[in-house]
Design a protein around this motif. Structure first.
Motif, PDB file in Angstrom:
ATOM      1  N   ALA A 144      -3.253   0.671  -0.803  1.00  0.00           N
ATOM      2  CA  ALA A 144      -4.229   1.408   0.010  1.00  0.00           C
ATOM      3  C   ALA A 144      -5.167   2.235  -0.862  1.00  0.00           C
ATOM      4  O   ALA A 144      -6.324   2.456  -0.505  1.00  0.00           O
ATOM      5  N   ASN A 145      -4.683   2.664  -2.030  1.00  0.00           N
ATOM      6  CA  ASN A 145      -5.451   3.606  -2.859  1.00  0.00           C
ATOM      7  C   ASN A 145      -6.431   2.965  -3.831  1.00  0.00           C
ATOM      8  O   ASN A 145      -7.351   3.634  -4.292  1.00  0.00           O
ATOM      9  N   SER A 150       8.326  -8.879   2.497  1.00  0.00           N
ATOM     10  CA  SER A 150       9.428  -7.999   2.093  1.00  0.00           C
ATOM     11  C   SER A 150      10.257  -7.484   3.259  1.00  0.00           C
ATOM     12  O   SER A 150      11.311  -6.898   3.040  1.00  0.00           O
ATOM     13  N   LYS A 179      -7.548  -5.146   0.993  1.00  0.00           N
ATOM     14  CA  LYS A 179      -6.362  -4.278   0.964  1.00  0.00           C
ATOM     15  C   LYS A 179      -5.494  -4.522   2.186  1.00  0.00           C
ATOM     16  O   LYS A 179      -4.259  -4.625   2.088  1.00  0.00           O
ATOM     17  N   VAL A 180      -6.135  -4.589   3.348  1.00  0.00           N
ATOM     18  CA  VAL A 180      -5.380  -4.797   4.593  1.00  0.00           C
ATOM     19  C   VAL A 180      -4.663  -6.143   4.559  1.00  0.00           C
ATOM     20  O   VAL A 180      -3.488  -6.242   4.930  1.00  0.00           O
ATOM     21  N   PHE A 204       3.035   0.321  -0.824  1.00  0.00           N
ATOM     22  CA  PHE A 204       1.926   0.228   0.125  1.00  0.00           C
ATOM     23  C   PHE A 204       0.826   1.220  -0.235  1.00  0.00           C
ATOM     24  O   PHE A 204      -0.362   0.965  -0.035  1.00  0.00           O
ATOM     25  N   GLU A 205       1.238   2.348  -0.795  1.00  0.00           N
ATOM     26  CA  GLU A 205       0.270   3.372  -1.181  1.00  0.00           C
ATOM     27  C   GLU A 205      -0.663   2.860  -2.289  1.00  0.00           C
ATOM     28  O   GLU A 205      -1.870   3.084  -2.234  1.00  0.00           O
ATOM     29  N   ILE A 234      -1.682  -5.819   2.215  1.00  0.00           N
ATOM     30  CA  ILE A 234      -0.594  -5.037   2.805  1.00  0.00           C
ATOM     31  C   ILE A 234       0.138  -5.885   3.846  1.00  0.00           C
ATOM     32  O   ILE A 234       1.370  -5.862   3.933  1.00  0.00           O
ATOM     33  N   ARG A 235      -0.630  -6.666   4.597  1.00  0.00           N
ATOM     34  CA  ARG A 235      -0.029  -7.507   5.634  1.00  0.00           C
ATOM     35  C   ARG A 235       0.918  -8.562   5.024  1.00  0.00           C
ATOM     36  O   ARG A 235       2.054  -8.692   5.452  1.00  0.00           O
ATOM     37  N   ALA A 289     -11.809  -2.913   1.654  1.00  0.00           N
ATOM     38  CA  ALA A 289     -10.799  -2.536   2.653  1.00  0.00           C
ATOM     39  C   ALA A 289     -10.163  -3.767   3.300  1.00  0.00           C
ATOM     40  O   ALA A 289      -8.956  -3.792   3.557  1.00  0.00           O
ATOM     41  N   GLU A 290     -10.966  -4.789   3.526  1.00  0.00           N
ATOM     42  CA  GLU A 290     -10.449  -6.008   4.156  1.00  0.00           C
ATOM     43  C   GLU A 290      -9.386  -6.664   3.267  1.00  0.00           C
ATOM     44  O   GLU A 290      -8.339  -7.121   3.751  1.00  0.00           O
ATOM     45  N   ALA A 333       4.007  -6.851   3.409  1.00  0.00           N
ATOM     46  CA  ALA A 333       4.958  -6.374   4.418  1.00  0.00           C
ATOM     47  C   ALA A 333       5.739  -7.548   4.995  1.00  0.00           C
ATOM     48  O   ALA A 333       6.973  -7.490   5.136  1.00  0.00           O
ATOM     49  N   HIS A 334       5.046  -8.620   5.290  1.00  0.00           N
ATOM     50  CA  HIS A 334       5.724  -9.779   5.866  1.00  0.00           C
ATOM     51  C   HIS A 334       6.749 -10.352   4.879  1.00  0.00           C
ATOM     52  O   HIS A 334       7.878 -10.664   5.253  1.00  0.00           O
ATOM     53  N   GLN A 345       9.425   1.952  -2.017  1.00  0.00           N
ATOM     54  CA  GLN A 345       8.790   1.064  -1.042  1.00  0.00           C
ATOM     55  C   GLN A 345       7.481   1.682  -0.532  1.00  0.00           C
ATOM     56  O   GLN A 345       6.439   1.018  -0.482  1.00  0.00           O
ATOM     57  N   THR A 346       7.535   2.963  -0.177  1.00  0.00           N
ATOM     58  CA  THR A 346       6.321   3.641   0.295  1.00  0.00           C
ATOM     59  C   THR A 346       5.210   3.524  -0.744  1.00  0.00           C
ATOM     60  O   THR A 346       4.053   3.245  -0.410  1.00  0.00           O
TER      61      THR A 346
END
Lengths: 300, 300
Positions: free
Chosen positions: B133-134, B154, B143-144, B129-130, B147-148, B140-141, B151-152, B125-126
């Motif tokens: 991010a990588n 899962s 990626k964020v 997200f990694e 991730i959002r 960056a926008e 996360a929601h 799981q970690t």
């Protein structure tokens, strides 16, 4: 003793307000206990209750020392506590450390059941990355950097890897170097990352980042040596978790390798080095100095 | 039949290359099996082997339809497969579905042990997200945002919440609405998010996002109905996991509530609606049409 100096007690006075911010951030992030599936959401909240929240305080203390606006620290403080909480829930499971008591209360799988314990840990981990992605106080670049360092610190090369090594080390005698390497991952990485997260919020220079790393590493190792000492000398009621477990599980510890008095001296030397690193970060590092004292003096 | 049309087979011909990209991304992300702790890293890689990688293909198919450069899709394709792999490892644990067989091989906790099973899921799981991010291919926008939504999809309101409801529903007869709500979370959310991730990579308009949502939701529900049908009619060797489990665990399923033939018809209708949605996304939606056909025709 720096605990009694006026600048230092100024941070101590702000601790309740910081803990309140942590609680508010966590409360706003996690679905209400009445949200379907209710039992899961209740248990997620249960897992976040109690504890000293040292990791969140380290984020705030480091951020304060670096002059960061508080609202840029909230998501990071919440995220490290969520990762810490998830790791405790999973570490306590029967297949792992099989513990019934945590923070003075039944562990999640005892209060609920084992399946809920697994799922609560899973969902809390997810929430840690979610709170960083969601915060309005940071720019996207900072969020991505924070997610990257948090993932690295908590994944298979950090916290989870350390737990795997710890499980595999039962009934084995480790060298001091092996024990340090284990704990640098199992507990050290998540303590170190609190300083790194605050450094990212501050857009800190590389020199400051290095000083933060020295402080965080010293605190992390000192914290763990002290944990081993407390496991040996404190009682279960004070600890809020089962005491004497290391001996029972035939684990190598700093006291078992160094002797109790030597282990204490090593921790004290590391706390001193942490204070030295703190003074290198800023000449107004009262918050970090206070935290070093506070952790050094804890009895649980 | 669209499977035989030339445009459609063009995507089918690219599938091996997409799967190779997935493998390369995953291989570069996960520490080598020889990296300490070796057993953990071996088991993480073991958990990612095999499988049809439908979710990764959905990311690539959606991205291709939206004209996204392939390298902007790699991290998302890898991330959804890591989340899927982690969820399978944890779902198979004795305290959850207690299954010995997955993708035609022993489950992680059978091939290794239960503690490794828990830690492998945690670390995968970690890693999900990694990898987001990588990646260097997204800003960056983006990626964020990725991730959002991941996360929601899962977390406790998505996949993990669905699994909690599923566990609590054994030996209960659900209504059709309850069953659909369970599966919209347990499997649907992660299937839907594949389309959303590709939409973010494409900086898609709100109108396109809505069409993607319709496609993703239809595929997700159709997929699950079909899964229930296959659990009932296929054998363990074909499925690569234990067949007939729903009946054995007294679970409500679409065939148990609707009857086998009605369940099949409902799935077919949903696949038709998905194809309709695909045509609304683009007049060159061959990849999405092919995927709908491919999933509809699967026998495991």
């Amino acid at each position: 003793m720096s605990l009694t100096s006026p600048e230092v007690s100024a941070f101590a006075q702000r601790v309740p307000a910081y803990l309140q911010r942590l609680e508010r951030t966590t409360d706003a992030l996690l679905p209400a206990a009445s949200t379907d599936p209710e039992r899961l959401h209740q248990a997620m909240r249960y897992a976040c209750e109690g504890g000293k929240h040292l990791r969140a305080l380290m984020v705030y203390a480091t951020g304060e020392t670096l002059g960061v606006a508080i609202d840029k620290l909230d998501a990071a403080a919440c995220a490290v506590e969520l990762i810490h909480a998830y790791s405790l829930v999973h570490d306590d499971l029967p297949a792992m450390d099989n513990d019934d008591l945590r923070r003075g209360r039944p562990t999640v799988h005892k209060a609920y059941d084992e399946a809920i314990g697994i799922l609560v840990g899973d969902a809390l981990q997810t929430s840690a990355f979610e709170v960083l992605a969601n915060t309005a106080a940071l720019d996207a670049e900072q969020k991505v950097r924070m997610i990257r360092v948090l993932a690295h610190a908590s994944g298979s090369l950090g916290m989870v890897g350390g737990q795997a090594v710890d499980m595999a080390s039962e009934n084995k005698t480790l060298t001091l170097a092996q024990l340090q390497s284990l704990h640098a991952r199992k507990t050290g990485a998540l303590i170190l990352v609190t300083c790194q997260l605050a450094g990212i919020a501050a857009n800190a220079s590389e020199a400051v980042e290095q000083a933060l790393e020295r402080y965080g590493k010293c605190i992390g190792l000192a914290f763990q040596i002290q944990d081993d000492v407390l496991d040996q000398i404190a009682d279960t009621a004070t600890l809020g978790k089962t005491a004497g477990k290391d001996v029972a599980q035939h684990k190598s510890t700093f006291p078992s390798l160094l002797g109790l008095e030597q282990a204490r001296q090593r921790a004290d030397a590391l706390f001193d080095e942490a204070r030295d690193a703190a003074r290198g970060i800023s000449d107004q590092a009262e918050a970090l100095l206070w935290l070093a004292d506070f952790i050094q003096q804890r009895d649980h």
